[in-house]
Design a protein around this motif. Structure first.
Motif, short mmCIF file in Angstrom:
data_model
loop_
_atom_site.label_atom_id
_atom_site.label_comp_id
_atom_site.label_asym_id
_atom_site.label_seq_id
_atom_site.Cartn_x
_atom_site.Cartn_y
_atom_site.Cartn_z
N LEU A 124 0.87 -1.17 0.00
CA LEU A 124 0.00 0.00 0.00
C LEU A 124 0.91 1.22 0.00
CD1 LEU A 124 -2.88 1.22 0.44
CD2 LEU A 124 -2.41 1.09 2.89
N ALA A 125 0.71 2.12 -0.95
CA ALA A 125 1.63 3.27 -1.02
C ALA A 125 1.00 4.45 -1.73
CB ALA A 125 2.91 2.87 -1.73
N ARG A 126 1.58 5.62 -1.48
CA ARG A 126 1.22 6.83 -2.20
C ARG A 126 2.26 7.06 -3.30
NH1 ARG A 126 1.24 8.86 3.83
NH2 ARG A 126 3.03 7.49 3.61
N ASP B 180 5.64 7.98 -2.13
CA ASP B 180 6.49 6.96 -1.49
C ASP B 180 7.45 6.31 -2.49
OD1 ASP B 180 5.32 7.11 1.13
OD2 ASP B 180 3.60 5.95 0.41
N LEU C 9 -1.30 -1.02 -4.14
CA LEU C 9 -2.63 -0.45 -3.90
C LEU C 9 -2.50 0.98 -3.40
CD1 LEU C 9 -4.19 -3.55 -2.09
CD2 LEU C 9 -4.47 -2.89 -4.51
N ASN C 10 -3.47 1.80 -3.76
CA ASN C 10 -3.40 3.23 -3.44
C ASN C 10 -4.82 3.79 -3.40
OD1 ASN C 10 -2.75 5.96 -3.29
ND2 ASN C 10 -1.40 5.94 -5.09
N ASP C 11 -5.06 4.77 -2.53
CA ASP C 11 -6.38 5.41 -2.53
C ASP C 11 -6.52 6.41 -3.68
OD1 ASP C 11 -4.39 6.75 -0.84
OD2 ASP C 11 -5.94 8.24 -0.48
N TRP D 42 -12.30 3.25 1.80
CA TRP D 42 -11.38 4.30 2.31
C TRP D 42 -12.21 5.55 2.60
CZ3 TRP D 42 -5.85 3.50 2.37
CH2 TRP D 42 -5.10 4.60 2.79
N TYR E 65 0.58 9.80 15.30
CA TYR E 65 -0.46 9.82 14.26
C TYR E 65 -1.86 10.12 14.83
CZ TYR E 65 3.03 7.47 11.26
OH TYR E 65 4.15 7.13 10.55
N SER F 293 -5.87 10.38 7.50
CA SER F 293 -5.49 9.39 6.49
C SER F 293 -4.89 8.14 7.13
CB SER F 293 -4.51 9.98 5.48
OG SER F 293 -3.30 10.35 6.11
N TYR F 294 -4.14 8.33 8.23
CA TYR F 294 -3.55 7.17 8.89
C TYR F 294 -4.64 6.23 9.40
CZ TYR F 294 0.00 4.54 11.48
OH TYR F 294 0.84 3.53 11.94
N MET G 264 -5.95 4.30 6.53
CA MET G 264 -4.94 3.31 6.19
C MET G 264 -5.03 2.08 7.12
SD MET G 264 -1.81 2.00 7.15
CE MET G 264 -0.99 3.17 8.24
N ARG H 35 3.48 -8.68 2.88
CA ARG H 35 3.35 -7.22 2.91
C ARG H 35 4.71 -6.56 2.96
NH1 ARG H 35 -0.21 -3.85 7.32
NH2 ARG H 35 0.86 -1.85 7.16
N GLU I 172 6.51 -2.68 3.09
CA GLU I 172 6.35 -1.23 3.26
C GLU I 172 7.56 -0.48 2.71
OE1 GLU I 172 5.22 0.50 6.88
OE2 GLU I 172 3.28 -0.52 6.91
N PRO I 173 7.41 0.82 2.52
CA PRO I 173 8.56 1.65 2.10
C PRO I 173 9.70 1.59 3.11
CG PRO I 173 6.48 2.86 1.89
CD PRO I 173 6.15 1.59 2.59
N HIS J 275 12.59 -2.12 9.92
CA HIS J 275 11.66 -1.03 9.64
C HIS J 275 11.88 -0.06 10.79
CE1 HIS J 275 7.99 1.31 9.98
NE2 HIS J 275 7.56 0.89 8.80
P1 GDP Z 1 4.13 3.56 9.97
O1 GDP Z 1 4.99 2.43 9.48
O2 GDP Z 1 3.12 3.11 10.98
O3 GDP Z 1 4.93 4.74 10.42
O4 GDP Z 1 3.21 4.07 8.75
P2 GDP Z 1 3.58 4.29 7.21
O5 GDP Z 1 3.65 5.75 6.94
O6 GDP Z 1 4.76 3.46 6.81
O7 GDP Z 1 2.27 3.73 6.51
C1 GDP Z 1 1.98 2.35 6.47
C2 GDP Z 1 1.77 1.90 5.03
O8 GDP Z 1 0.63 2.54 4.49
C3 GDP Z 1 2.92 2.24 4.11
O9 GDP Z 1 3.00 1.19 3.15
C4 GDP Z 1 2.48 3.55 3.48
O10 GDP Z 1 3.05 3.71 2.20
C5 GDP Z 1 0.97 3.37 3.40
N1 GDP Z 1 0.20 4.59 3.58
C6 GDP Z 1 0.13 5.39 4.68
N2 GDP Z 1 -0.74 6.41 4.51
C7 GDP Z 1 -1.24 6.28 3.24
C8 GDP Z 1 -2.18 7.04 2.45
O11 GDP Z 1 -2.76 8.04 2.88
N3 GDP Z 1 -2.42 6.57 1.18
C9 GDP Z 1 -1.80 5.46 0.68
N4 GDP Z 1 -2.08 5.11 -0.57
N5 GDP Z 1 -0.94 4.73 1.39
C10 GDP Z 1 -0.64 5.13 2.65
#
Ligand code: GDP
Ligand code: MN
Length: 348
Positions: free
Chosen positions: A34-36, A39, A65-67, A96, A121, A126-127, A130, A152, A154-155, A295
């Motif tokens: 899941l990413a923007r 990212d 996947l993305n919103d 979403w 957060y 948005s969080y 998510m 799964r 993540e970035p 991570h």
């Molecule tokens: P953390 O690991 O809890 O600090 O949160 P992250 O910022 O890494 O977010 C978790 C996952 O959701 C990552 O894969 C992000 O790329 C994704 N993500 C977070 N917020 C959004 C959003 O608003 N839109 C999309 N499409 N992906 C999101």
């Protein structure tokens, strides 16, 4: 004059096919991210890690996947880095957004209050979408429906050891449904009423609770209170069929009705972890010791030197989080009577 840039569609049709040495032995599985669009460079790094340490030999698919719609730059770069087939999906609006039973003024007040308290957060809308999406919807996205297992990613993650076998195949052959590499305690301010909601669900659906589950991992008094232990869900390899089962959907729907994704800030990590601990048999949850992972801010690095040498690891063993005070992995080993790896008690 600016030269015309190749579009994603042009690029995709010209991408050479990779054939990994083990690709004929694949199980039905995919990576999922899941990413923007923003990212892009952080996810590029993660893909490079996963490919170099594992997937270049297997070429498993990758679903993004993305919103919002993914842009061409995101699609071109990630398709060039991933060795398998890539798929890009937009999340349907109804997965979403606010369900109609949520009081949005109350949700807004909760965000403001949690922002004032500086809860991580706590003020983010948005969080919350998510976390709810990862808790209840990613596994039913149309692009995910034909797969049996997911991993799964993540970035900005790192993998520190070669993965010398196929974890998807391991999951399937050993009837594992959920797995983790790092576990820890959740901040209680993000989930004050989550356990009440879980208890309500358990009371109304005792049929979803098998004997021999891992309740002992998450509760020290037989289920009366939650000890806040959870698996860290930014890494997960799991069964999509389990997440799509009636048991899991009943569980998610019941929690979702209670509104804590919006009135509090329930994370998908405790939501998935509690589901796994109460609705699976404990043998169906697996700790992947040999998958060394980072991570921010935690590392899992195998304690045992021989494992690190065999798998060409480059993590620092003293950064391993497993046996530190804030980790729950010690407890996982205890409740499952597992033997800790050699070197676990080595002084830094
Ligand atoms: P953390 O690991 O809890 O600090 O949160 P992250 O910022 O890494 O977010 C978790 C996952 O959701 C990552 O894969 C992000 O790329 C994704 N993500 C977070 N917020 C959004 C959003 O608003 N839109 C999309 N499409 N992906 C999101
Ligand atoms: Mn993250």
């Amino acid at each position: 004059f600016p030269r015309p840039q190749p579009s994603y569609e042009d690029f995709k049709s010209s991408k050479p096919q990779n054939v990994g040495t083990n690709s004929s032995e694949r199980v039905n599985a995919t990576f999922v991210t899941l990413a923007r669009n923003s990212d892009i460079w952080e996810i590029a790094k993660s893909i490079r890690n996963v490919e170099d340490r594992f997937n270049r030999n297997y070429n498993y698919d990758w679903v993004f996947l993305n919103d919002q719609e993914f842009d061409d730059d995101f699609k071109k770069l990630t398709t060039s880095l991933a060795s398998g087939t890539t798929h890009y999906g937009k999340i349907p609006e109804e997965h979403w957004s606010y369900p109609d039973w949520i009081d949005q003024d109350k949700a807004k007040e909760a965000r403001e209050e949690m922002g004032r308290k500086k809860i991580i957060y706590g003020d983010s809308e948005s969080y919350r979408h998510m976390c709810r999406y990862e808790s209840g919807f990613f596994f039913r996205h149309p692009l995910m429906m034909n797969y049996e297992y997911y991993w799964r990613v993540e970035p900005s993650i790192e993998l520190y050891c070669d993965i010398g076998h196929d974890p998807f195949r391991f999951m399937k052959e050993n009837d594992k449904k959920y797995s983790f590499v790092i576990s820890l305690y959740e901040y209680i301010d993000t989930i004050p009423t989550l356990w009440d909601s879980v208890k309500k669900f358990l009371k109304s659906h005792p049929e979803h609770v098998p004997s021999g589950n891992a309740m002992e991992f998450i509760s020290e008094d037989g289920g009366e209170t939650y000890n806040k232990c959870h698996f860290w869900s930014n890494f997960e390899i799991g069964s999509l069929e389990w997440l799509r089962s009636k048991a899991y959907i009943d569980y998610f729907s019941s929690l979702d009705q209670d509104g804590g994704f919006f009135y509090e800030r329930w994370g998908d990590a405790p939501v998935h972890s509690i589901a796994a601990a109460v609705m699976l048999k404990k043998e169906q949850i697996h700790f992947f010791n040999e998958i060394a992972y980072y991570h921010v801010p935690f590392t899992h690095c195998p304690s045992d030197e021989q494992t690190r040498l065999d798998l060409r690891c480059h993590c620092k063993p003293e950064e391993n989080f497993d046996w530190k005070g804030y980790s729950c992995t010690n407890r996982w080993f205890k409740v499952n009577d597992l033997q800790k790896p050699d070197g676990w008690d080595k002084k830094d």
